[in-house]
Design a protein around this motif. Structure first.
Motif, PDB file in Angstrom:
ATOM      1  N   LYS A   7       0.837  -1.199   0.000  1.00 25.42           N
ATOM      2  CA  LYS A   7       0.000   0.000   0.000  1.00 25.42           C
ATOM      3  C   LYS A   7       0.874   1.253   0.000  1.00 25.42           C
ATOM      4  O   LYS A   7       0.635   2.192  -0.740  1.00 25.42           O
ATOM      5  CB  LYS A   7      -0.898   0.001   1.234  1.00 25.42           C
ATOM      6  N   ALA A   8       1.911   1.209   0.847  1.00 22.65           N
ATOM      7  CA  ALA A   8       2.808   2.355   0.946  1.00 22.65           C
ATOM      8  C   ALA A   8       3.463   2.625  -0.407  1.00 22.65           C
ATOM      9  O   ALA A   8       3.592   3.776  -0.831  1.00 22.65           O
ATOM     10  CB  ALA A   8       3.870   2.097   2.008  1.00 22.65           C
ATOM     11  N   GLU A   9       3.829   1.553  -1.125  1.00 28.64           N
ATOM     12  CA  GLU A   9       4.501   1.740  -2.409  1.00 28.64           C
ATOM     13  C   GLU A   9       3.555   2.305  -3.461  1.00 28.64           C
ATOM     14  O   GLU A   9       3.994   2.940  -4.411  1.00 28.64           O
ATOM     15  CB  GLU A   9       5.115   0.419  -2.885  1.00 28.64           C
ATOM     16  N   THR A  10       2.260   2.039  -3.299  1.00 29.02           N
ATOM     17  CA  THR A  10       1.285   2.604  -4.236  1.00 29.02           C
ATOM     18  C   THR A  10       1.121   4.092  -4.001  1.00 29.02           C
ATOM     19  O   THR A  10       1.002   4.880  -4.942  1.00 29.02           O
ATOM     20  CB  THR A  10      -0.082   1.916  -4.051  1.00 29.02           C
ATOM     21  N   TRP A  11       1.100   4.480  -2.741  1.00 25.45           N
ATOM     22  CA  TRP A  11       0.762   5.870  -2.410  1.00 25.45           C
ATOM     23  C   TRP A  11       1.962   6.789  -2.286  1.00 25.45           C
ATOM     24  O   TRP A  11       1.825   7.994  -2.450  1.00 25.45           O
ATOM     25  CB  TRP A  11      -0.067   5.911  -1.114  1.00 25.45           C
ATOM     26  N   LEU A  12       3.135   6.223  -2.022  1.00 24.45           N
ATOM     27  CA  LEU A  12       4.319   7.044  -1.759  1.00 24.45           C
ATOM     28  C   LEU A  12       4.636   8.029  -2.886  1.00 24.45           C
ATOM     29  O   LEU A  12       4.958   9.198  -2.610  1.00 24.45           O
ATOM     30  CB  LEU A  12       5.517   6.140  -1.466  1.00 24.45           C
ATOM     31  N   PRO A  13       4.548   7.630  -4.174  1.00 28.36           N
ATOM     32  CA  PRO A  13       4.877   8.578  -5.237  1.00 28.36           C
ATOM     33  C   PRO A  13       3.995   9.824  -5.220  1.00 28.36           C
ATOM     34  O   PRO A  13       4.378  10.864  -5.763  1.00 28.36           O
ATOM     35  CB  PRO A  13       4.635   7.782  -6.523  1.00 28.36           C
ATOM     36  N   TRP A  14       2.791   9.724  -4.610  1.00 20.65           N
ATOM     37  CA  TRP A  14       1.868  10.853  -4.596  1.00 20.65           C
ATOM     38  C   TRP A  14       2.111  11.798  -3.424  1.00 20.65           C
ATOM     39  O   TRP A  14       1.563  12.898  -3.402  1.00 20.65           O
ATOM     40  CB  TRP A  14       0.416  10.351  -4.532  1.00 20.65           C
ATOM     41  N   ALA A  15       2.922  11.367  -2.469  1.00 21.19           N
ATOM     42  CA  ALA A  15       3.090  12.150  -1.239  1.00 21.19           C
ATOM     43  C   ALA A  15       3.671  13.537  -1.525  1.00 21.19           C
ATOM     44  O   ALA A  15       3.136  14.551  -1.061  1.00 21.19           O
ATOM     45  CB  ALA A  15       3.982  11.394  -0.262  1.00 21.19           C
TER      46      ALA A  15
END
Lengths: 261, 272
Positions: A7-15
């Motif tokens: 999940k973190a890898e999915t959302w991290l680029p958007w942070a």
């Protein structure tokens, strides 16, 4: 991999983008940023919505997309035809290639003064610039794609009785296709860059016209909507090209979702 | 297993027809037989370099001939001349009495060292390559079943193993019911086990279909296992023409097998 990490890898680029937008909104609300420099994100969104609701945006986007793709069709089609010709026939390469290589080294945008003299500031100028911009990536990749087809496969096909158009359609074209599509993707990116410049010269409609008009009235929110639209259209073109690759090159190990051996 | 001392190819064939072996019966029933081959004074030069010189060779219809030799001796060039992929610099080449010069024929098919499958065509479409008839898909499926890959018809070549790719290449060659099959080290890149399996398959299909086979190989044991005759090429000329009169299928443990292998290998190593 644990679920949390996935999940973190999915959302991290958007942070980072989200943090920047949040900081930007904060700075605008606090009054550190003048709306003349940069409007608040919320205002951009509102402008986006207003333009979309009035149908004005659709009209500009349609005009720009029409220009972009007619230029792409003209320049890309010509590039494909010439690339196939010089890639397949030695005499055509000898005749044309050194001339084309010379023209290639002229940046299309350097021709703007000449283009305005030739075509005025009408549609012709924009069509010419976009066509020229998309021509070389497709031409070069088609040429090298044809030259790069495995000679062993061609020899095999000939010994199995294929020749002429059948050989071309079944062996040479599919063999060159991965390289041709690299050129197409490159061209699609370049197509929008050229169009933006061409539309800022002068236009009566289109995204470029919309932003230049907004600049006159210091409507920075609409200028940003224009920039955003270019970004979205560029991304859409790239996604379409990727989709084509995935369909046409589904035989290619590099484009297969999973390879079972 | 007995070493039959029969030197004439016609006698050898009659000896085979006598035993009531099913594949041999089917072989006689086929209308298309093998192609006879006659090379006279055949030579090939690439610029200054003479690769083959003055080759005289006669191959009977239905014969299985292996060509061995060190790398660079010209054995592949000889095969490519017969295939029509190269044009001879001198001499004549006749298939069934018709002189051939650098042209491919539809009753001659080549299997290359690399499978050379078209990666953008599914396995079945690869096999149907160059087939013009309406029953091409059915024939392709039939050929695929013959090489034991009936369930892989819809796969892309990229997902097949090296051995499976060569099986597909073999099916692609056989679907044209060739009268002469040219094999250019087709098993050279395969592992030992797959190679033995493929040798058995090629031998079985050859016995069943009765085509003439010309196999280029650097593996003397493979030549002894498959061929009626072993031709050794050295410096562009025929240095040895060894008949192999062992009954089929041949066992590598047979002393006569080992003897012939030893004889050819010694002759190969003598040189250079």
């Amino acid at each position: 991999m644990s679920r949390v990490r996935r999940k973190a890898e999915t959302w991290l680029p958007w942070a980072l983008p989200l943090a920047i937008v949040a900081g930007w909104q904060l700075a605008s609300v606090a009054g550190w940023l003048s709306t003349r420099v940069l409007p608040e994100p919320w205002a951009v969104l509102k402008a986006f919505w207003t333009l979309a609701a009035s149908g004005e945006m659709a009209q500009h986007v349609a005009t720009s997309t029409g220009r972009a793709f007619s230029g792409f069709a003209l320049g890309g089609g010509l590039a494909l035809a010439l690339g196939l010709l010089t890639g397949s026939l030695r005499w055509a390469e000898t005749l044309l290639d050194s001339t084309l290589q010379m023209v290639r080294n002229v940046p299309p945008l350097a021709l703007i003064p000449l283009v305005i003299l030739w075509f005025g500031i009408d549609e012709g100028a924009k069509l010419f610039l976009v066509s020229l911009g998309v021509f070389f990536p497709i031409y070069l990749n088609t040429f090298h794609g044809i030259r790069g087809v495995d000679p062993g496969l061609i020899e095999m096909a000939r010994s199995y009785g294929l020749s002429g158009w059948a050989l071309y359609r079944q062996v040479i074209l599919p063999g060159a296709l991965p390289q041709i599509l690299v050129g197409v993707r490159f061209s699609l990116g370049f197509m929008w860059v050229i169009l933006i410049v061409a539309e800022t010269i002068s236009a009566q409609a289109g995204i470029g016209y919309m932003t230049m008009n907004a600049r006159e009235f210091l409507q920075t929110d609409i200028v940003l909507v224009g920039i955003l639209l270019y970004a979205l259209l560029g991304k859409a073109a790239d996604l379409a090209a990727k989709g084509l690759e995935r369909w046409w090159l589904r035989w290619h190990p590099g484009y297969q979702p999973e390879v079972a051996r | 297993m007995i070493l039959t001392e029969i030197d004439h190819p016609g006698l050898l064939l009659r000896a085979r027809e006598n035993d009531a072996d099913a594949p041999v019966l089917r072989r006689r029933a086929r209308p298309r037989g093998g192609l006879g081959l006659r090379l006279q004074g055949l030579g090939k030069a690439f610029g200054e370099r003479q690769v083959l010189a003055d080759i005289d060779l006669q191959i009977e219809p239905g014969e299985f001939v292996a060509i061995v030799g060190r790398s660079g001796c010209g054995k592949s060039t000889l095969l490519r001349l017969v295939a029509g992929l190269e044009t001879a610099s001198s001499g004549t080449l006749a298939l069934d009495g018709d002189a051939v010069r650098g042209a491919t024929r539809d009753d001659v098919r080549v299997m290359f060292q690399d499978a050379r499958l078209l990666p953008w065509k599914r396995v079945a479409d690869n096999i149907a390559l160059g087939l013009q008839t309406a029953d091409a898909p059915a024939r392709a499926r039939g050929a695929l079943a013959q090489v034991g890959l009936a369930d892989r018809a819809h796969d892309w070549p990229a997902v097949l193993s090296g051995g499976q790719r060569q099986r597909v290449a073999l099916a692609r060659a056989l679907v044209h019911t060739p009268r002469l099959l040219l094999l250019d080290e087709p098993l050279g890149a395969l592992d030992a086990l797959t190679r033995i399996e493929m040798q058995a398959l090629i031998e079985a299909l050859w016995r069943e279909q009765g085509f003439t086979a010309l196999l280029v190989t650097h593996d003397v044991a493979e030549a002894v296992a498959l061929a009626d005759r072993i031709i050794l090429i050295e410096d562009g000329a025929i240095a040895l023409d060894q008949r192999v009169n062992l009954t089929r299928p041949r066992s590598r443990g047979n002393p006569a097998f080992a003897m012939i292998e030893e004889r050819v290998l010694t002759r190969v190593l003598q040189h250079g």
